[in-house]
Design a protein around this motif. Structure first.
Motif, PDB file in Angstrom:
ATOM      1  N   PHE A 125       0.826  -1.206   0.000  1.00  0.00           N
ATOM      2  CA  PHE A 125       0.000   0.000   0.000  1.00  0.00           C
ATOM      3  C   PHE A 125       0.865   1.263   0.000  1.00  0.00           C
ATOM      4  CE2 PHE A 125      -1.589   3.431   2.705  1.00  0.00           C
ATOM      5  CZ  PHE A 125      -2.753   3.783   2.045  1.00  0.00           C
ATOM      6  N   ARG A 126       1.877   1.282   0.859  1.00  0.00           N
ATOM      7  CA  ARG A 126       2.726   2.474   0.977  1.00  0.00           C
ATOM      8  C   ARG A 126       3.489   2.748  -0.311  1.00  0.00           C
ATOM      9  NH1 ARG A 126       4.399   0.071   6.610  1.00  0.00           N
ATOM     10  NH2 ARG A 126       2.787   0.979   7.951  1.00  0.00           N
ATOM     11  N   ASP A 127       3.851   1.697  -1.028  1.00  0.00           N
ATOM     12  CA  ASP A 127       4.581   1.871  -2.294  1.00  0.00           C
ATOM     13  C   ASP A 127       3.771   2.661  -3.321  1.00  0.00           C
ATOM     14  OD1 ASP A 127       6.802   0.540  -1.402  1.00  0.00           O
ATOM     15  OD2 ASP A 127       6.286  -1.374  -2.341  1.00  0.00           O
ATOM     16  N   TYR A 128       2.449   2.488  -3.310  1.00  0.00           N
ATOM     17  CA  TYR A 128       1.605   3.069  -4.360  1.00  0.00           C
ATOM     18  C   TYR A 128       0.798   4.292  -3.926  1.00  0.00           C
ATOM     19  CZ  TYR A 128       2.646  -1.046  -7.178  1.00  0.00           C
ATOM     20  OH  TYR A 128       3.299  -2.018  -7.895  1.00  0.00           O
ATOM     21  N   TYR A 129       0.527   4.424  -2.639  1.00  0.00           N
ATOM     22  CA  TYR A 129      -0.401   5.479  -2.221  1.00  0.00           C
ATOM     23  C   TYR A 129       0.205   6.485  -1.249  1.00  0.00           C
ATOM     24  CZ  TYR A 129      -3.743   2.495  -4.545  1.00  0.00           C
ATOM     25  OH  TYR A 129      -4.402   1.742  -5.494  1.00  0.00           O
ATOM     26  N   GLN A 130       1.531   6.441  -1.080  1.00  0.00           N
ATOM     27  CA  GLN A 130       2.199   7.434  -0.250  1.00  0.00           C
ATOM     28  C   GLN A 130       3.444   7.942  -0.967  1.00  0.00           C
ATOM     29  OE1 GLN A 130       3.057   5.741   3.607  1.00  0.00           O
ATOM     30  NE2 GLN A 130       0.908   5.617   4.192  1.00  0.00           N
ATOM     31  N   TYR A 131       3.733   9.217  -0.783  1.00  0.00           N
ATOM     32  CA  TYR A 131       4.955   9.789  -1.338  1.00  0.00           C
ATOM     33  C   TYR A 131       5.382  10.972  -0.476  1.00  0.00           C
ATOM     34  CZ  TYR A 131       1.702  13.163  -3.452  1.00  0.00           C
ATOM     35  OH  TYR A 131       0.718  14.109  -3.651  1.00  0.00           O
ATOM     36  N   GLU A 132       6.616  11.394  -0.658  1.00  0.00           N
ATOM     37  CA  GLU A 132       7.136  12.502   0.135  1.00  0.00           C
ATOM     38  C   GLU A 132       7.286  13.760  -0.707  1.00  0.00           C
ATOM     39  OE1 GLU A 132      10.757  11.304   2.015  1.00  0.00           O
ATOM     40  OE2 GLU A 132       9.695  10.469   3.747  1.00  0.00           O
ATOM     41  N   VAL A 133       6.961  14.891  -0.099  1.00  0.00           N
ATOM     42  CA  VAL A 133       7.127  16.198  -0.734  1.00  0.00           C
ATOM     43  C   VAL A 133       8.123  16.985   0.102  1.00  0.00           C
ATOM     44  CG1 VAL A 133       6.004  18.356  -1.361  1.00  0.00           C
ATOM     45  CG2 VAL A 133       4.784  16.200  -1.679  1.00  0.00           C
ATOM     46  N   ILE A 134       9.135  17.548  -0.565  1.00  0.00           N
ATOM     47  CA  ILE A 134      10.141  18.345   0.151  1.00  0.00           C
ATOM     48  C   ILE A 134       9.705  19.803   0.158  1.00  0.00           C
ATOM     49  CG2 ILE A 134      12.551  19.091   0.199  1.00  0.00           C
ATOM     50  CD1 ILE A 134      13.271  16.471  -1.216  1.00  0.00           C
ATOM     51  N   GLN A 135       9.524  20.341   1.358  1.00  0.00           N
ATOM     52  CA  GLN A 135       9.140  21.744   1.525  1.00  0.00           C
ATOM     53  C   GLN A 135      10.232  22.441   2.331  1.00  0.00           C
ATOM     54  OE1 GLN A 135       5.272  21.357   3.399  1.00  0.00           O
ATOM     55  NE2 GLN A 135       4.229  21.294   1.425  1.00  0.00           N
ATOM     56  N   GLY A 136      11.128  23.121   1.597  1.00  0.00           N
ATOM     57  CA  GLY A 136      12.270  23.745   2.269  1.00  0.00           C
ATOM     58  C   GLY A 136      13.192  22.680   2.820  1.00  0.00           C
ATOM     59  N   ALA A 137      13.400  22.715   4.145  1.00  0.00           N
ATOM     60  CA  ALA A 137      14.272  21.731   4.784  1.00  0.00           C
ATOM     61  C   ALA A 137      13.491  20.530   5.309  1.00  0.00           C
ATOM     62  CB  ALA A 137      15.037  22.389   5.930  1.00  0.00           C
ATOM     63  N   ASP A 138      12.165  20.567   5.144  1.00  0.00           N
ATOM     64  CA  ASP A 138      11.322  19.508   5.699  1.00  0.00           C
ATOM     65  C   ASP A 138      10.795  18.564   4.624  1.00  0.00           C
ATOM     66  OD1 ASP A 138      11.554  20.620   8.267  1.00  0.00           O
ATOM     67  OD2 ASP A 138       9.934  22.049   7.835  1.00  0.00           O
ATOM     68  N   ARG A 139      10.580  17.324   5.032  1.00  0.00           N
ATOM     69  CA  ARG A 139       9.933  16.335   4.178  1.00  0.00           C
ATOM     70  C   ARG A 139       8.543  16.062   4.730  1.00  0.00           C
ATOM     71  NH1 ARG A 139      12.997  12.802   0.883  1.00  0.00           N
ATOM     72  NH2 ARG A 139      15.217  13.326   0.808  1.00  0.00           N
ATOM     73  N   LYS A 140       7.551  16.112   3.867  1.00  0.00           N
ATOM     74  CA  LYS A 140       6.180  15.871   4.291  1.00  0.00           C
ATOM     75  C   LYS A 140       5.633  14.639   3.576  1.00  0.00           C
ATOM     76  CE  LYS A 140       1.550  17.908   4.291  1.00  0.00           C
ATOM     77  NZ  LYS A 140       0.696  19.031   3.793  1.00  0.00           N
ATOM     78  N   ARG A 141       5.094  13.710   4.343  1.00  0.00           N
ATOM     79  CA  ARG A 141       4.506  12.514   3.743  1.00  0.00           C
ATOM     80  C   ARG A 141       3.075  12.805   3.316  1.00  0.00           C
ATOM     81  NH1 ARG A 141       3.574   6.954   7.007  1.00  0.00           N
ATOM     82  NH2 ARG A 141       1.870   8.192   7.856  1.00  0.00           N
ATOM     83  N   VAL A 142       2.768  12.480   2.080  1.00  0.00           N
ATOM     84  CA  VAL A 142       1.430  12.694   1.535  1.00  0.00           C
ATOM     85  C   VAL A 142       0.763  11.331   1.326  1.00  0.00           C
ATOM     86  CG1 VAL A 142       0.095  13.637  -0.389  1.00  0.00           C
ATOM     87  CG2 VAL A 142       2.153  14.824   0.403  1.00  0.00           C
ATOM     88  N   GLU A 143      -0.470  11.226   1.760  1.00  0.00           N
ATOM     89  CA  GLU A 143      -1.235   9.985   1.594  1.00  0.00           C
ATOM     90  C   GLU A 143      -2.343  10.202   0.580  1.00  0.00           C
ATOM     91  OE1 GLU A 143      -2.662   9.074   5.524  1.00  0.00           O
ATOM     92  OE2 GLU A 143      -0.820   8.015   6.056  1.00  0.00           O
ATOM     93  N   LYS A 144      -2.303   9.497  -0.533  1.00  0.00           N
ATOM     94  CA  LYS A 144      -3.382   9.599  -1.520  1.00  0.00           C
ATOM     95  C   LYS A 144      -4.650   8.945  -0.982  1.00  0.00           C
ATOM     96  CE  LYS A 144      -2.105   8.730  -5.826  1.00  0.00           C
ATOM     97  NZ  LYS A 144      -1.449   7.989  -6.938  1.00  0.00           N
ATOM     98  N   ILE A 145      -4.475   7.852  -0.253  1.00  0.00           N
ATOM     99  CA  ILE A 145      -5.563   7.206   0.490  1.00  0.00           C
ATOM    100  C   ILE A 145      -5.077   7.095   1.932  1.00  0.00           C
ATOM    101  CG2 ILE A 145      -6.794   5.012   0.857  1.00  0.00           C
ATOM    102  CD1 ILE A 145      -6.828   4.602  -2.145  1.00  0.00           C
ATOM    103  N   PRO A 146      -5.883   7.488   2.912  1.00  0.00           N
ATOM    104  CA  PRO A 146      -5.418   7.448   4.306  1.00  0.00           C
ATOM    105  C   PRO A 146      -4.992   6.037   4.716  1.00  0.00           C
ATOM    106  CG  PRO A 146      -7.465   8.702   4.125  1.00  0.00           C
ATOM    107  CD  PRO A 146      -7.244   8.040   2.798  1.00  0.00           C
ATOM    108  N   GLU A 147      -3.774   5.915   5.235  1.00  0.00           N
ATOM    109  CA  GLU A 147      -3.295   4.597   5.663  1.00  0.00           C
ATOM    110  C   GLU A 147      -4.180   4.004   6.749  1.00  0.00           C
ATOM    111  OE1 GLU A 147       0.458   2.893   8.131  1.00  0.00           O
ATOM    112  OE2 GLU A 147       0.990   3.912   6.257  1.00  0.00           O
ATOM    113  N   ALA A 148      -4.688   4.861   7.632  1.00  0.00           N
ATOM    114  CA  ALA A 148      -5.545   4.367   8.721  1.00  0.00           C
ATOM    115  C   ALA A 148      -6.767   3.634   8.184  1.00  0.00           C
ATOM    116  CB  ALA A 148      -5.981   5.530   9.607  1.00  0.00           C
ATOM    117  N   SER A 149      -7.319   4.116   7.061  1.00  0.00           N
ATOM    118  CA  SER A 149      -8.501   3.461   6.491  1.00  0.00           C
ATOM    119  C   SER A 149      -8.132   2.115   5.871  1.00  0.00           C
ATOM    120  CB  SER A 149      -9.161   4.359   5.442  1.00  0.00           C
ATOM    121  OG  SER A 149      -8.313   4.541   4.321  1.00  0.00           O
ATOM    122  N   PHE A 150      -6.953   2.039   5.245  1.00  0.00           N
ATOM    123  CA  PHE A 150      -6.509   0.773   4.655  1.00  0.00           C
ATOM    124  C   PHE A 150      -6.208  -0.241   5.757  1.00  0.00           C
ATOM    125  CE2 PHE A 150      -3.261  -2.068   2.821  1.00  0.00           C
ATOM    126  CZ  PHE A 150      -3.977  -2.561   1.734  1.00  0.00           C
TER     127      PHE A 150
END
Length: 321
Positions: A125-150
């Motif tokens: 699931f994480r391979d396909y529905y999560q990715y990281e976005v770099i905002q300045g010095a920070d990395r933010k994890r983005v969930e296309k589908i909430p992991e909690a629901s999966f």
């Protein structure tokens, strides 16, 4: 030949159903029956108990406390499901491309601990529905589908499925949704309305559910349905749940914030895709409004900046922005 009453009809009872009826009459569940294999190892269970709830000691008494073993019958089927290697079916994941004719990946997890199956499904699931976005010095994890629901959907499938049939839990992964189909309808004693509303939970595999509960994977008195609905409370497209005699299905759509859509617009939005342009002929069969109202709703959503419209006349196509 054996028969049972079904409302006003009398139907033939097959061998599997008869064995279930016998167990039900004796108030025995399949997971409580003695496991046919008594040479079991529990390295995965031991590791999870240590990691999640800091249980250092693991022995026969631990297994007795979890209702997985007794001195008379030995290990039961619940223990068999949790052992490192077993004879049970598991979970089949297929990742589709633009349509069901394109299979990008297929993997089956079976004959291993249900705890291992649970963790491996999350990894895919994480391979396909999560990715990281770099905002300045920070990395933010983005969930296309909430992991909690999966997590809830997979735990729900493992805990509530029937295990006496050689059939896999089927997880179909698409760009805009995940479908989880679990073998077996609802357990006796609960209606579809009660299941979908979360007002009542009847555990088909109580001992297995208890282990998932102790490890913090689920709330033992919830079916997971209520939790999934809560996670999607602010989403434009809600998850859907379907129950039949032999299966239950949970559909988790891509999470999109509610973009101030009307209830009618949400109905249409549900059948659109972010990746594939769809024509009216591909949308209309699933919507009861009629083409003229559907067209107006689509134009209204375009004005709100929610969808894109391309082409003219019969060549007009629609896509989520």
């Amino acid at each position: 030949m054996l028969y049972k009453r079904n409302d006003t009809a009398t139907i033939e009872v097959d061998t599997l159903e008869f064995s279930r009826l016998v167990l039900e009459g004796k108030n025995i569940r399949f997971e409580e029956l003695s496991c046919k294999d008594q040479e079991l190892s529990f390295n995965i269970l031991q590791s999870k108990l240590k990691e999640n709830i800091q249980i250092e000691t693991f022995n026969k008494d631990t297994l007795k406390t979890l209702n997985l073993y007794d001195d008379v019958n030995g290990f039961n089927n619940a223990a068999g499901l949790l052992t490192d290697k077993n004879h049970f079916p598991g979970l089949d994941i297929v990742k589709f491309g633009e349509d069901i004719s394109i299979i990008q990946k297929r993997i089956t997890f079976e004959n291993t601990s249900v705890l291992d199956i649970y963790e491996k499904a999350l990894s895919v699931f994480r391979d396909y529905y999560q990715y990281e976005v770099i905002q300045g010095a920070d990395r933010k994890r983005v969930e296309k589908i909430p992991e909690a629901s999966f997590r809830e959907a997979i735990a729900n499938a493992l805990i509530h499925r029937v295990w006496d049939v050689d059939s896999q839990i089927r997880v179909s992964m698409f760009d805009d949704r995940i479908e989880v189909v679990s073998p077996g309808g609802l357990p006796s004693g609960i209606t579809e309305d009660e299941y979908l509303s979360g007002k009542l939970s009847v555990l088909r595999n109580r001992n297995l559910a208890n282990v998932f509960y102790r490890l913090g994977f689920v709330e033992i008195f919830g079916t997971g349905i209520t939790r999934i609905k809560q996670i999607y409370s602010e989403a434009s497209v809600k998850p859907s749940f379907e129950v039949s005699e032999n299966a239950t299905q949970i559909v988790l759509p891509i999470y999109e914030e509610n973009a101030n859509l009307t209830e009618d617009e949400k109905v249409v939005y549900k059948f659109l895709s972010k990746n594939i342009m769809k024509s009216m002929s591909e949308i209309a069969p699933y919507i009861s409004f009629g083409k003229s109202k559907t067209t107006k709703l689509l134009k209204d959503m375009e004005q709100k900046g929610v969808i894109t419209i391309e082409g003219k006349g019969k060549g007009t196509k629609y896509r989520i922005k």
